[in-house]
Design a protein around this motif. Structure first.
Motif, PDB file in Angstrom:
ATOM      1  N   LEU A   1       0.842  -1.193   0.000  1.00 45.83           N
ATOM      2  CA  LEU A   1       0.000   0.000   0.000  1.00 45.83           C
ATOM      3  C   LEU A   1       0.881   1.248   0.000  1.00 45.83           C
ATOM      4  CD1 LEU A   1      -2.520  -1.454   2.522  1.00 45.83           C
ATOM      5  CD2 LEU A   1      -2.994  -0.935   0.142  1.00 45.83           C
ATOM      6  N   PRO A   2       0.411   2.325  -0.633  1.00 47.67           N
ATOM      7  CA  PRO A   2       1.272   3.489  -0.861  1.00 47.67           C
ATOM      8  C   PRO A   2       1.602   4.311   0.381  1.00 47.67           C
ATOM      9  CG  PRO A   2      -0.927   3.916  -1.681  1.00 47.67           C
ATOM     10  CD  PRO A   2      -0.893   2.483  -1.258  1.00 47.67           C
ATOM     11  N   ASP A   3       0.702   4.310   1.393  1.00 46.12           N
ATOM     12  CA  ASP A   3       0.970   5.159   2.550  1.00 46.12           C
ATOM     13  C   ASP A   3       0.372   4.560   3.817  1.00 46.12           C
ATOM     14  OD1 ASP A   3      -1.811   5.862   2.548  1.00 46.12           O
ATOM     15  OD2 ASP A   3      -1.389   7.457   1.120  1.00 46.12           O
ATOM     16  N   ARG A   4       0.685   5.211   4.913  1.00 45.04           N
ATOM     17  CA  ARG A   4       0.278   4.728   6.235  1.00 45.04           C
ATOM     18  C   ARG A   4      -1.247   4.743   6.399  1.00 45.04           C
ATOM     19  NH1 ARG A   4       3.475   5.939  11.541  1.00 45.04           N
ATOM     20  NH2 ARG A   4       2.135   4.933  13.051  1.00 45.04           N
ATOM     21  N   VAL A   5      -1.894   5.773   5.883  1.00 45.78           N
ATOM     22  CA  VAL A   5      -3.354   5.904   6.025  1.00 45.78           C
ATOM     23  C   VAL A   5      -4.055   4.721   5.365  1.00 45.78           C
ATOM     24  CG1 VAL A   5      -5.344   7.335   5.412  1.00 45.78           C
ATOM     25  CG2 VAL A   5      -3.230   8.410   6.202  1.00 45.78           C
ATOM     26  N   LYS A   6      -3.667   4.411   4.121  1.00 43.97           N
ATOM     27  CA  LYS A   6      -4.277   3.267   3.413  1.00 43.97           C
ATOM     28  C   LYS A   6      -4.004   1.970   4.161  1.00 43.97           C
ATOM     29  CE  LYS A   6      -5.653   4.219  -1.048  1.00 43.97           C
ATOM     30  NZ  LYS A   6      -6.547   3.592  -1.954  1.00 43.97           N
ATOM     31  N   ALA A   7      -2.791   1.815   4.692  1.00 42.11           N
ATOM     32  CA  ALA A   7      -2.442   0.591   5.414  1.00 42.11           C
ATOM     33  C   ALA A   7      -3.311   0.449   6.661  1.00 42.11           C
ATOM     34  CB  ALA A   7      -0.965   0.597   5.786  1.00 42.11           C
TER      35      ALA A   7
ATOM     36  N   ASN B   1      11.691   0.455   2.010  1.00 44.52           N
ATOM     37  CA  ASN B   1      12.697   1.528   2.027  1.00 44.52           C
ATOM     38  C   ASN B   1      12.218   2.763   1.282  1.00 44.52           C
ATOM     39  OD1 ASN B   1      14.429  -0.061   3.522  1.00 44.52           O
ATOM     40  ND2 ASN B   1      15.572  -0.779   1.748  1.00 44.52           N
ATOM     41  N   ALA B   2      11.308   2.577   0.334  1.00 44.96           N
ATOM     42  CA  ALA B   2      10.756   3.697  -0.433  1.00 44.96           C
ATOM     43  C   ALA B   2       9.591   4.367   0.293  1.00 44.96           C
ATOM     44  CB  ALA B   2      10.310   3.217  -1.815  1.00 44.96           C
ATOM     45  N   GLY B   3       9.265   3.901   1.516  1.00 45.29           N
ATOM     46  CA  GLY B   3       8.205   4.529   2.298  1.00 45.29           C
ATOM     47  C   GLY B   3       6.847   3.893   2.139  1.00 45.29           C
ATOM     48  N   LYS B   4       6.772   2.771   1.451  1.00 38.63           N
ATOM     49  CA  LYS B   4       5.492   2.070   1.286  1.00 38.63           C
ATOM     50  C   LYS B   4       5.214   1.229   2.537  1.00 38.63           C
ATOM     51  CE  LYS B   4       5.698   3.068  -3.182  1.00 38.63           C
ATOM     52  NZ  LYS B   4       4.848   3.637  -4.091  1.00 38.63           N
ATOM     53  N   TYR B   5       4.027   0.665   2.596  1.00 37.19           N
ATOM     54  CA  TYR B   5       3.623  -0.184   3.720  1.00 37.19           C
ATOM     55  C   TYR B   5       3.141  -1.526   3.193  1.00 37.19           C
ATOM     56  CZ  TYR B   5       4.014   3.747   6.852  1.00 37.19           C
ATOM     57  OH  TYR B   5       4.515   4.780   7.591  1.00 37.19           O
ATOM     58  N   LEU B   6       3.387  -2.557   3.976  1.00 39.63           N
ATOM     59  CA  LEU B   6       2.925  -3.901   3.627  1.00 39.63           C
ATOM     60  C   LEU B   6       1.918  -4.364   4.667  1.00 39.63           C
ATOM     61  CD1 LEU B   6       6.272  -5.790   2.854  1.00 39.63           C
ATOM     62  CD2 LEU B   6       4.701  -4.825   1.217  1.00 39.63           C
TER      63      LEU B   6
ATOM     64  N   ILE C   1      -2.386 -10.783  11.343  1.00 46.19           N
ATOM     65  CA  ILE C   1      -2.238  -9.654  10.426  1.00 46.19           C
ATOM     66  C   ILE C   1      -1.101  -8.779  10.932  1.00 46.19           C
ATOM     67  CG2 ILE C   1      -3.360  -7.687   9.336  1.00 46.19           C
ATOM     68  CD1 ILE C   1      -6.067  -8.957  10.211  1.00 46.19           C
ATOM     69  N   ASP C   2      -0.200  -8.410  10.047  1.00 46.38           N
ATOM     70  CA  ASP C   2       0.917  -7.532  10.411  1.00 46.38           C
ATOM     71  C   ASP C   2       0.989  -6.368   9.434  1.00 46.38           C
ATOM     72  OD1 ASP C   2       2.304  -8.838  12.648  1.00 46.38           O
ATOM     73  OD2 ASP C   2       2.649 -10.459  11.206  1.00 46.38           O
ATOM     74  N   ILE C   3       1.373  -5.215   9.964  1.00 44.22           N
ATOM     75  CA  ILE C   3       1.693  -4.066   9.123  1.00 44.22           C
ATOM     76  C   ILE C   3       3.193  -3.887   9.197  1.00 44.22           C
ATOM     77  CG2 ILE C   3       1.424  -1.602   8.735  1.00 44.22           C
ATOM     78  CD1 ILE C   3      -1.281  -1.703  10.061  1.00 44.22           C
ATOM     79  N   LEU C   4       3.816  -3.781   8.040  1.00 43.27           N
ATOM     80  CA  LEU C   4       5.255  -3.524   7.963  1.00 43.27           C
ATOM     81  C   LEU C   4       5.451  -2.154   7.357  1.00 43.27           C
ATOM     82  CD1 LEU C   4       5.058  -6.697   8.049  1.00 43.27           C
ATOM     83  CD2 LEU C   4       7.143  -6.705   6.745  1.00 43.27           C
ATOM     84  N   GLY C   5       6.309  -1.378   7.955  1.00 45.81           N
ATOM     85  CA  GLY C   5       6.598  -0.046   7.456  1.00 45.81           C
ATOM     86  C   GLY C   5       7.033   0.849   8.599  1.00 45.81           C
ATOM     87  N   GLN C   6       7.294   2.090   8.290  1.00 44.13           N
ATOM     88  CA  GLN C   6       7.771   3.038   9.295  1.00 44.13           C
ATOM     89  C   GLN C   6       6.732   3.197  10.399  1.00 44.13           C
ATOM     90  OE1 GLN C   6       8.972   6.781   7.678  1.00 44.13           O
ATOM     91  NE2 GLN C   6       9.633   7.577   9.633  1.00 44.13           N
ATOM     92  N   GLY C   7       7.164   2.973  11.638  1.00 43.32           N
ATOM     93  CA  GLY C   7       6.256   3.064  12.778  1.00 43.32           C
ATOM     94  C   GLY C   7       5.625   1.737  13.138  1.00 43.32           C
ATOM     95  N   TYR C   8       5.815   0.740  12.318  1.00 39.22           N
ATOM     96  CA  TYR C   8       5.304  -0.604  12.573  1.00 39.22           C
ATOM     97  C   TYR C   8       6.475  -1.591  12.532  1.00 39.22           C
ATOM     98  CZ  TYR C   8       0.678   1.396  11.960  1.00 39.22           C
ATOM     99  OH  TYR C   8      -0.442   2.157  12.100  1.00 39.22           O
TER     100      TYR C   8
END
Length: 170
Positions: free
Chosen positions: A8-14, A131-136, A31-38
């Motif tokens: 997903l492109p950003d934190r809000v969508k994730a 690394n590009a700021g996306k979220y999984l 369920i896991d969120i991967l990305g900055q802050g997670y």
């Protein structure tokens, strides 16, 4: 165990996607969120290609360097090539050192390069996206659970939606 990865492109969508999965009754411990802050890729367990390359290099290096030394020593002993005017034994040892160096180069390029190229599977593209700021969003569970999650996550138009099944031991 089946896995579903949604990029997903950003934190809000994730966060919206996570909430939608939660509302549909999917267990949050799967369920896991991967990305900055997670969670980070390392915390989740995505393979680091650099570590795989180092392991490949170390594995090959442990036997290629001694083999290269023996081969270089034997080659010099058989051919009688005089590298330096220091006598036969000295030249044989120098030939062995050259052989060991060739073995180390082979371990570096084959073990390290192959480990870097194929040792990570799909983990490298996911790490690059993080690394590009996306979220999984990662859902793990049965096939039925990941199929339900797929239907829910499609409405958020993820950049990528990919399912994986762990091979079962036969």
């Amino acid at each position: 165990m089946n896995y579903l990865f949604a990029v997903l492109p950003d934190r809000v969508k994730a966060e919206e996607a996570y909430t939608a999965l939660e509302k549909e009754g999917l267990p949050t411990n799967q369920i896991d969120i991967l990305g900055q802050g997670y969670k980070s890729a390392d915390e989740f367990g995505l393979i680091d290609p650099n570590k795989q390359a180092k392991k490949g290099f170390a594995r090959l290096n442990s036997w290629l360097v001694p083999f290269g030394f023996v081969a270089g020593y034997a080659f010099n002993a058989l051919t009688g090539i005089e590298i330096l005017p220091i006598g036969n034994i000295g030249n044989h040892v120098i030939g062995g050192i050259f052989g060991a160096a060739a073995g180390a180069m082979g371990a570096y390029f084959v073990g390290g390069g192959v480990g870097l190229a194929v040792g990570s599977g799909d983990a490298l593209p996911y790490r690059n996206r993080l690394n590009a700021g996306k979220y999984l969003i990662v859902v793990k569970g049965t096939e039925e659970l990941t199929n339900r999650a797929t239907r829910i996550l499609r409405q958020f138009e993820p950049e990528n939606l990919q399912g994986y099944a762990e091979p079962t031991g036969a």
